[in-house]
Scaffold this motif. Structure first.
Motif: not given
Length: 172
Positions: A23-32
């Motif tokens: 969950t966090i990895g997907t959101l972090l990737a999108g943010h970056l």
């Protein structure tokens, strides 16, 4: 040709089952603005079957071999956010390889992990007495997670967006 520095994953997420790596990895990737990759998915692609089937049919040792190879390949090839399976850090060569990377440990308390994973989980290491097994895994692995991490983020009772913001700040 890209330099090793340019290819390096933006962040490598580690932590126990239920810590929120996907969950966090997907959101972090999108943010970056980068891609997301999960080494469990890489293992499944190579094996041609789910991780749970690899454990049952081929054994944990075979799964760990496939996992270590998947981690090595991902660290060399992926420039986005990389999520490692909870036990990937048990491999000494993986530990050594992670030393050069931006490793983020997503820390979670047992009750939160149990709630997120569920007690009827298909996770192979949690088949018998999942709560007890998860507690044991978390206690055994915590010192390794902490040693490898450049950033430690507690995920308990927090919104994913807040966790991502803390990671971004920690990576800066």
């Amino acid at each position: 040709m890209q330099s090793a520095e340019q290819r390096r994953p933006a962040a490598v997420l580690i932590g126990p089952p239920g810590s929120g790596k996907t969950t966090i990895g997907t959101l972090l990737a999108g943010h970056l603005g980068v891609g997301f990759r999960d080494t469990d998915a890489d293992v499944e692609a190579v094996a041609g079957k789910p991780v749970s089937d690899v454990f049952v049919e081929d054994g944990e040792a075979r799964f760990r071999e496939l996992e270590a190879a998947a981690v090595r390949a991902a660290l060399e090839e992926h420039d986005g956010v990389l999520s490692l399976g909870g036990g990937a850090i048990l491999d000494e060569s993986t530990q050594e390889a992670l030393a050069a990377h931006q490793v983020v440990y997503l820390q979670v308390k047992l009750d939160q992990a149990v709630r997120r994973v569920g007690l009827a989980s298909a996770r192979p290491l949690l088949v018998l007495n999942p709560r007890s097994q998860l507690r044991k895994l978390m206690e055994e692995r915590r010192p390794i997670y902490e040693r490898l991490a450049k950033v430690i983020v507690v995920t308990d009772e927090r919104e994913p967006a807040d966790i991502v913001a803390e990671i971004v700040k920690g990576l800066a």
